[in-house]
Design a protein around this motif. Structure first.
Motif, PDB file in Angstrom:
ATOM      1  N   GLU A  73       0.904  -1.017   0.103  1.00 33.65           N
ATOM      2  CA  GLU A  73      -0.084  -0.064   0.002  1.00 33.65           C
ATOM      3  C   GLU A  73       0.864   1.220  -0.010  1.00 33.65           C
ATOM      4  OE1 GLU A  73      -3.233   0.152  -0.259  1.00 33.65           O
ATOM      5  OE2 GLU A  73      -3.152  -2.098  -0.529  1.00 33.65           O
ATOM      6  N   ARG A  74       2.092   1.138   0.097  1.00 34.81           N
ATOM      7  CA  ARG A  74       2.818   2.305  -0.031  1.00 34.81           C
ATOM      8  C   ARG A  74       3.169   2.837  -1.216  1.00 34.81           C
ATOM      9  NH1 ARG A  74       7.048   0.355   4.977  1.00 34.81           N
ATOM     10  NH2 ARG A  74       5.995   1.288   6.623  1.00 34.81           N
ATOM     11  N   CYS A  75       3.197   4.003  -1.454  1.00 30.29           N
ATOM     12  CA  CYS A  75       3.439   4.834  -2.719  1.00 30.29           C
ATOM     13  C   CYS A  75       4.786   5.647  -2.626  1.00 30.29           C
ATOM     14  CB  CYS A  75       2.283   5.256  -3.450  1.00 30.29           C
ATOM     15  SG  CYS A  75       2.428   6.314  -4.791  1.00 30.29           S
ATOM     16  N   PHE A  76       5.846   5.274  -3.467  1.00 36.86           N
ATOM     17  CA  PHE A  76       6.999   6.095  -3.481  1.00 36.86           C
ATOM     18  C   PHE A  76       7.007   6.883  -4.770  1.00 36.86           C
ATOM     19  CE2 PHE A  76       8.098   2.532  -0.724  1.00 36.86           C
ATOM     20  CZ  PHE A  76       8.716   2.957   0.070  1.00 36.86           C
ATOM     21  N   THR A  77       7.265   7.925  -4.627  1.00 36.65           N
ATOM     22  CA  THR A  77       7.491   9.067  -5.810  1.00 36.65           C
ATOM     23  C   THR A  77       8.565   9.697  -5.429  1.00 36.65           C
ATOM     24  OG1 THR A  77       6.007  10.632  -4.604  1.00 36.65           O
ATOM     25  CG2 THR A  77       5.003   8.895  -6.469  1.00 36.65           C
ATOM     26  N   VAL A  78       9.115  10.632  -6.716  1.00 34.69           N
ATOM     27  CA  VAL A  78      10.065  11.624  -6.522  1.00 34.69           C
ATOM     28  C   VAL A  78       9.495  12.967  -6.955  1.00 34.69           C
ATOM     29  CG1 VAL A  78      12.287  12.363  -7.537  1.00 34.69           C
ATOM     30  CG2 VAL A  78      12.099  10.287  -6.893  1.00 34.69           C
ATOM     31  N   ARG A  79       9.439  13.871  -6.310  1.00 33.85           N
ATOM     32  CA  ARG A  79       8.629  15.220  -6.460  1.00 33.85           C
ATOM     33  C   ARG A  79       9.588  16.387  -6.284  1.00 33.85           C
ATOM     34  NH1 ARG A  79       3.410  14.523  -2.257  1.00 33.85           N
ATOM     35  NH2 ARG A  79       3.313  12.333  -2.653  1.00 33.85           N
ATOM     36  N   ARG A  80       9.616  17.039  -7.291  1.00 34.76           N
ATOM     37  CA  ARG A  80      10.218  18.295  -7.347  1.00 34.76           C
ATOM     38  C   ARG A  80       9.356  19.308  -7.283  1.00 34.76           C
ATOM     39  NH1 ARG A  80      12.368  22.679 -10.183  1.00 34.76           N
ATOM     40  NH2 ARG A  80      11.522  21.807 -12.170  1.00 34.76           N
ATOM     41  N   GLY A 128      23.884  21.885  -1.630  1.00 35.96           N
ATOM     42  CA  GLY A 128      23.186  21.386  -2.926  1.00 35.96           C
ATOM     43  C   GLY A 128      23.804  20.816  -3.851  1.00 35.96           C
ATOM     44  N   LEU A 129      25.197  20.566  -3.669  1.00 38.89           N
ATOM     45  CA  LEU A 129      26.045  19.851  -4.630  1.00 38.89           C
ATOM     46  C   LEU A 129      25.562  18.402  -4.708  1.00 38.89           C
ATOM     47  CD1 LEU A 129      29.394  21.632  -4.032  1.00 38.89           C
ATOM     48  CD2 LEU A 129      27.615  22.196  -5.856  1.00 38.89           C
ATOM     49  N   SER A 130      24.943  17.697  -3.831  1.00 35.64           N
ATOM     50  CA  SER A 130      24.807  16.261  -3.943  1.00 35.64           C
ATOM     51  C   SER A 130      23.587  15.944  -4.606  1.00 35.64           C
ATOM     52  CB  SER A 130      24.568  15.786  -2.787  1.00 35.64           C
ATOM     53  OG  SER A 130      25.708  15.682  -1.668  1.00 35.64           O
ATOM     54  N   THR A 131      23.437  14.793  -5.533  1.00 40.52           N
ATOM     55  CA  THR A 131      22.578  14.514  -6.529  1.00 40.52           C
ATOM     56  C   THR A 131      21.948  13.100  -5.782  1.00 40.52           C
ATOM     57  OG1 THR A 131      23.428  15.998  -7.913  1.00 40.52           O
ATOM     58  CG2 THR A 131      21.797  14.251  -8.570  1.00 40.52           C
ATOM     59  N   LEU A 132      20.688  12.914  -5.843  1.00 45.07           N
ATOM     60  CA  LEU A 132      19.965  11.653  -5.753  1.00 45.07           C
ATOM     61  C   LEU A 132      19.997  10.816  -7.076  1.00 45.07           C
ATOM     62  CD1 LEU A 132      18.700   9.392  -3.942  1.00 45.07           C
ATOM     63  CD2 LEU A 132      16.305  10.551  -4.645  1.00 45.07           C
ATOM     64  N   ASP A 133      20.972   9.864  -7.344  1.00 50.57           N
ATOM     65  CA  ASP A 133      21.079   9.266  -8.379  1.00 50.57           C
ATOM     66  C   ASP A 133      20.290   7.948  -8.676  1.00 50.57           C
ATOM     67  OD1 ASP A 133      23.244  10.936  -8.919  1.00 50.57           O
ATOM     68  OD2 ASP A 133      24.824   9.660  -7.992  1.00 50.57           O
ATOM     69  N   GLY A 134      19.903   7.318  -8.024  1.00 54.53           N
ATOM     70  CA  GLY A 134      18.944   6.235  -7.661  1.00 54.53           C
ATOM     71  C   GLY A 134      18.501   5.782  -6.533  1.00 54.53           C
ATOM     72  N   TRP A 135      17.365   4.959  -6.667  1.00 56.36           N
ATOM     73  CA  TRP A 135      16.727   4.347  -5.591  1.00 56.36           C
ATOM     74  C   TRP A 135      15.816   3.210  -5.676  1.00 56.36           C
ATOM     75  CZ3 TRP A 135      11.408   4.635  -5.304  1.00 56.36           C
ATOM     76  CH2 TRP A 135      10.850   5.744  -6.413  1.00 56.36           C
ATOM     77  N   GLN A 136      15.620   2.377  -4.859  1.00 62.47           N
ATOM     78  CA  GLN A 136      14.842   1.313  -4.837  1.00 62.47           C
ATOM     79  C   GLN A 136      14.439   0.737  -3.425  1.00 62.47           C
ATOM     80  OE1 GLN A 136      12.505  -0.874  -6.814  1.00 62.47           O
ATOM     81  NE2 GLN A 136      14.307  -0.571  -8.212  1.00 62.47           N
ATOM     82  N   PRO A 137      13.112   0.823  -3.232  1.00 60.23           N
ATOM     83  CA  PRO A 137      12.749   0.035  -1.948  1.00 60.23           C
ATOM     84  C   PRO A 137      12.759  -1.377  -1.822  1.00 60.23           C
ATOM     85  CG  PRO A 137      10.624   0.948  -3.367  1.00 60.23           C
ATOM     86  CD  PRO A 137      12.014   1.206  -4.086  1.00 60.23           C
ATOM     87  N   ALA A 188      17.147   1.530  -0.663  1.00 58.82           N
ATOM     88  CA  ALA A 188      18.504   1.487  -0.992  1.00 58.82           C
ATOM     89  C   ALA A 188      18.585   2.796  -2.012  1.00 58.82           C
ATOM     90  CB  ALA A 188      18.833   0.273  -1.784  1.00 58.82           C
ATOM     91  N   TYR A 189      19.586   3.573  -1.699  1.00 58.11           N
ATOM     92  CA  TYR A 189      19.618   4.853  -2.512  1.00 58.11           C
ATOM     93  C   TYR A 189      20.973   5.143  -2.735  1.00 58.11           C
ATOM     94  CZ  TYR A 189      20.741   7.795   1.692  1.00 58.11           C
ATOM     95  OH  TYR A 189      21.234   8.239   2.750  1.00 58.11           O
ATOM     96  N   GLN A 190      21.043   5.806  -3.952  1.00 60.11           N
ATOM     97  CA  GLN A 190      22.724   6.390  -4.201  1.00 60.11           C
ATOM     98  C   GLN A 190      22.825   7.769  -4.339  1.00 60.11           C
ATOM     99  OE1 GLN A 190      21.182   3.351  -6.856  1.00 60.11           O
ATOM    100  NE2 GLN A 190      23.109   3.164  -7.526  1.00 60.11           N
ATOM    101  N   VAL A 191      23.767   8.428  -3.868  1.00 57.65           N
ATOM    102  CA  VAL A 191      24.091   9.860  -3.983  1.00 57.65           C
ATOM    103  C   VAL A 191      25.364   9.932  -4.490  1.00 57.65           C
ATOM    104  CG1 VAL A 191      22.425  10.546  -2.391  1.00 57.65           C
ATOM    105  CG2 VAL A 191      24.625  10.111  -1.548  1.00 57.65           C
ATOM    106  N   SER A 192      25.462  11.153  -5.344  1.00 56.01           N
ATOM    107  CA  SER A 192      26.967  11.544  -5.655  1.00 56.01           C
ATOM    108  C   SER A 192      26.931  13.126  -5.509  1.00 56.01           C
ATOM    109  CB  SER A 192      27.247  11.062  -7.159  1.00 56.01           C
ATOM    110  OG  SER A 192      26.234  11.962  -7.965  1.00 56.01           O
ATOM    111  N   PRO A 251      21.732  -0.752 -10.492  1.00 52.13           N
ATOM    112  CA  PRO A 251      20.415  -1.212 -10.296  1.00 52.13           C
ATOM    113  C   PRO A 251      20.683  -2.079  -8.946  1.00 52.13           C
ATOM    114  CG  PRO A 251      21.631  -2.788 -11.899  1.00 52.13           C
ATOM    115  CD  PRO A 251      22.552  -1.482 -11.524  1.00 52.13           C
ATOM    116  N   ILE A 252      19.514  -2.210  -8.157  1.00 52.48           N
ATOM    117  CA  ILE A 252      19.215  -2.919  -7.040  1.00 52.48           C
ATOM    118  C   ILE A 252      18.023  -3.794  -7.127  1.00 52.48           C
ATOM    119  CG2 ILE A 252      18.788  -2.833  -4.559  1.00 52.48           C
ATOM    120  CD1 ILE A 252      21.239  -1.384  -5.228  1.00 52.48           C
ATOM    121  N   ALA A 253      18.224  -5.066  -6.731  1.00 51.88           N
ATOM    122  CA  ALA A 253      17.202  -6.130  -6.779  1.00 51.88           C
ATOM    123  C   ALA A 253      17.019  -6.761  -5.578  1.00 51.88           C
ATOM    124  CB  ALA A 253      17.577  -7.116  -7.965  1.00 51.88           C
TER     125      ALA A 253
END
Length: 655
Positions: A81-88, A114-123, A131-135, A166-168
């Motif tokens: 029932e959980r909904c994950f979204t990326v919003r700006r 403000g120099l860090s970026t969310l590169d990817g994520w997977q619940p 699991a998330y990745q930042v650079s 990728p994360i599996a």
């Protein structure tokens, strides 16, 4: 009169495969060398002096910000029932990851600079872990972390070497497969040592079935890929499914347990096959769409197939087409996501519409906006044009302009032409600001891209690369011949591989263009494999280690085609200090070569964005590019200062 920093020309000539190859600016490859640092500082001074004379620069910056000041939201990822979204949110620099209506991960909280970026994520499968990745600074060197979604506490990591991994996740939420240092590994939370699954280094993709039993592994091999399927209910190693085949194939095990395969094998635009997971090398034709495939979603009773032409609905059992999904227009359809039942989500965008998420309900056949953000009002119309390349190939152009505007007008021609990438209609504050100012923005479909499927991509790679440049030049000639623009009003713009495209065009046909923006380009094709990610691009360009490939690379290498005394167009090179894909050395060497050679009196400039990664930048960069091109094509409202019309000095001491 424009003056440039001194750049010593070395008498360096090497014999490579029987050819004499000059490289007078080899010293500019050393970014940290004292001479390079002084030269760069001088170039920045030259750019800032020129930029300060552009009276429309700040007006354009404000308008780009207004046009960019739209919110955005991703298609949802459901975990129960959980909904994950990326919003700006409108006005924010970075997007935030939400679960339902609660923010879970905000890059600005991780790094207030403000120099860090969310590169990817997977619940995880139950949505309890993330699991998330930042650079940082745009270097794309992703570091992996594991977060407890309920508490926000880190429970594992940091793990380096995970560039866009990728994360599996496995069903227990305590282990996952991922890619580290270009190897496939299995990681258990809290355990420092991983289990290596595939040790050969490659660009891997991973996907796990909804029940957690089947793991699909793909490894990019040029324009093709190898493929494995692992049954995680056994201790057996992954089963090879496709090895050494000249095709791109994506495989997934659907919620119905059936194997779904999307492949270009035997169908350059792609076809969908089905099979049995227990015998994954045997496939049966399921359907073949009329346009290049972009996505596939398996619902309870139907299968949705995304193409460049829209989304079709098919009976799940047989593949028979039942209808189409209503979409808002003839723009671009983004990736499909599902909730594991009868609903699917997708994004839509076109030249004046920001990306908007729509929901399709298979039980009713209805499509409705799911998340829609307000956009700045603008008026523009789109024209589809057809042109012909020298070998008779018919290709497409997409022109955007103000209603009522007639040519010839200052025109920007944008292209990419490589790696199978598709230039489909999309919302661009950069393009709209140009159009609002009275210019015409044109996107060229060239071979090497994927707009016509994999066959079109193959027609523009390796020893066929010149066809891409021929296509782009033919597009420019068509716009001039048909009265859209003139050589004094025509500008080029391209980024990354598109930067190579632009650099090739201005060195092969400099008389056709008034100006060009060349962003993060490849220009020294004799040495492109030695820096950045160049060695991974051999399937696209060929290798300088191969004598025949080398001669082909040298034949179009922009850096080596610069000739003294030619009237080159004005050029702005934009480079990025943390670019780990295309080393800025390419732009530095090309800039120095053109500054030395050109007789046009038009400026050759270099703009450095120090704390940014590959071809990134905000409203300031976009406005600077627009102001430069509008100045050089006559679109700008101000009168060009008289001292820019003279012959540019070759060399002055850098301050």
């Amino acid at each position: 009169m424009q003056s440039y920093p001194c750049a010593e020309r070395l008498p360096l000539v090497e014999q490579v495969h029987g050819s004499a190859v000059g490289d007078p600016y080899r010293w500019l490859e050393d970014a940290s060398g004292d001479d390079t640092v002084r030269w760069l500082a001088g170039q920045q001074d030259v750019w800032l002096e020129y930029a300060g004379s552009l009276s429309n620069r700040f007006r354009l910056r404000n308008r780009v910000r207004e046009l960019s000041n739209v919110g955005s939201v991703s298609t949802p990822v459901w975990r129960g029932e959980r909904c994950f979204t990326v919003r700006r949110e409108a006005g924010r620099q970075h997007a935030v990851l939400y679960v339902d209506s609660r923010p879970v991960l905000d890059p600005l909280e991780l790094d207030p600079t403000g120099l860090s970026t969310l590169d990817g994520w997977q619940p995880s499968p139950d949505g309890s872990r993330l699991a998330y990745q930042v650079s940082r600074g745009g270097d794309e060197q992703s570091v992996l972390h594991i977060l407890d979604v309920a508490t926000g506490q880190l429970i594992d990591g940091p793990i380096d070497g995970c560039r866009y991994s990728p994360i599996a996740w496995l069903p227990d939420g305590n282990s996952f497969y991922y890619v580290r240092f270009r190897q496939v590994r299995r990681h258990r939370l809290g355990v420092p040592d991983d289990t290596t699954i595939l040790a050969a280094e490659a660009s891997y993709g991973l996907e796990i079935s909804a029940d957690g039993r089947w793991l699909t592994i793909s490894a990019v091999r040029g324009a093709a890929n190898d493929l494995w399927l692992a049954d995680l209910s056994t201790a057996e190693p992954p089963t090879p499914v496709q090895q050494g085949v000249d095709a791109t194939t994506v495989m997934t095990v659907g919620p119905d347990g059936r194997l779904y395969v999307v492949t270009t094998q035997g169908a350059p635009s792609g076809r969908v096959c089905v099979g049995d997971s227990s015998d994954p090398t045997v496939w049966h034709d399921y359907l073949t769409p009329d346009a290049p495939l972009t996505g596939l979603a398996v619902l309870d009773d139907v299968v949705l197939v995304g193409t460049l032409g829209g989304i079709t609905v098919h009976e799940r059992e047989t593949g028979r087409q039942l209808g189409t999904v209503d979409v808002p227009g003839s723009g671009s359809i983004g990736s499909l996501s599902t909730d594991g039942g009868a609903r699917a989500w997708f994004t839509y965008t076109d030249s004046i519409t920001p990306p908007t998420v729509y929901r399709y309900d298979a039980t009713t056949g209805r499509t409705a906006p799911w998340r829609q953000e307000p956009a700045a009002a603008t008026a523009a119309e789109t024209h589809a044009l057809t042109y012909t390349s020298p070998d008779g190939t018919a290709l497409e152009l997409r022109a955007i302009k103000k209603p009522g505007i007639e040519g010839p007008r200052p025109t920007m021609l944008y292209g990419y032409g490589g790696f199978g990438q598709m230039l489909t209609p999309t919302y661009s504050a950069f393009a709209l600001a140009w159009v609002e100012a009275g210019g015409i923005f044109v996107t060229a479909s060239a071979r090497g891209g994927g707009e016509r499927g994999e066959a079109s991509h193959q027609a523009g790679i390796r020893r066929h690369k010149q066809k891409v440049f021929d296509d782009f030049i033919a597009a420019a000639e068509h716009l001039i011949a048909e009265g859209w623009t003139t050589p004094d009003q025509l500008a080029l713009c391209g980024e990354s591989n598109g930067g190579l495209l632009v650099a090739a065009a201005i060195t092969q046909r400099p008389e056709l263009f008034a100006a060009a923006v060349c962003s993060a380009p490849l220009t020294d094709m004799a040495r492109y494999e030695l820096s950045g990610l160049g060695e991974r691009w051999v399937p696209e360009f060929g290798s300088a280690q191969d004598p025949d490939d080398f001669q082909n690379l040298l034949s179009y290498s922009p850096y080596h085609r610069v000739v003294d005394g030619v009237k080159y167009p004005a050029v702005l090179f934009t480079v990025f200090g943390n670019d780990t894909r295309v080393d800025p050395l390419h732009a530095r060497k090309m800039c120095a070569a053109l500054q030395h050679a050109t007789e046009s009196g038009r400026p050759i400039l270099l703009r450095l964005e120090a704390d940014a990664g590959h071809a990134t930048g905000g409203a300031s960069l976009a406005a600077d590019m627009l102001a430069f091109l509008s100045d050089q094509t006559g679109l700008a409202a101000q009168t060009e200062p008289a001292d820019r019309s003279g012959r540019a000095d070759r060399c002055t001491a850098a301050s």
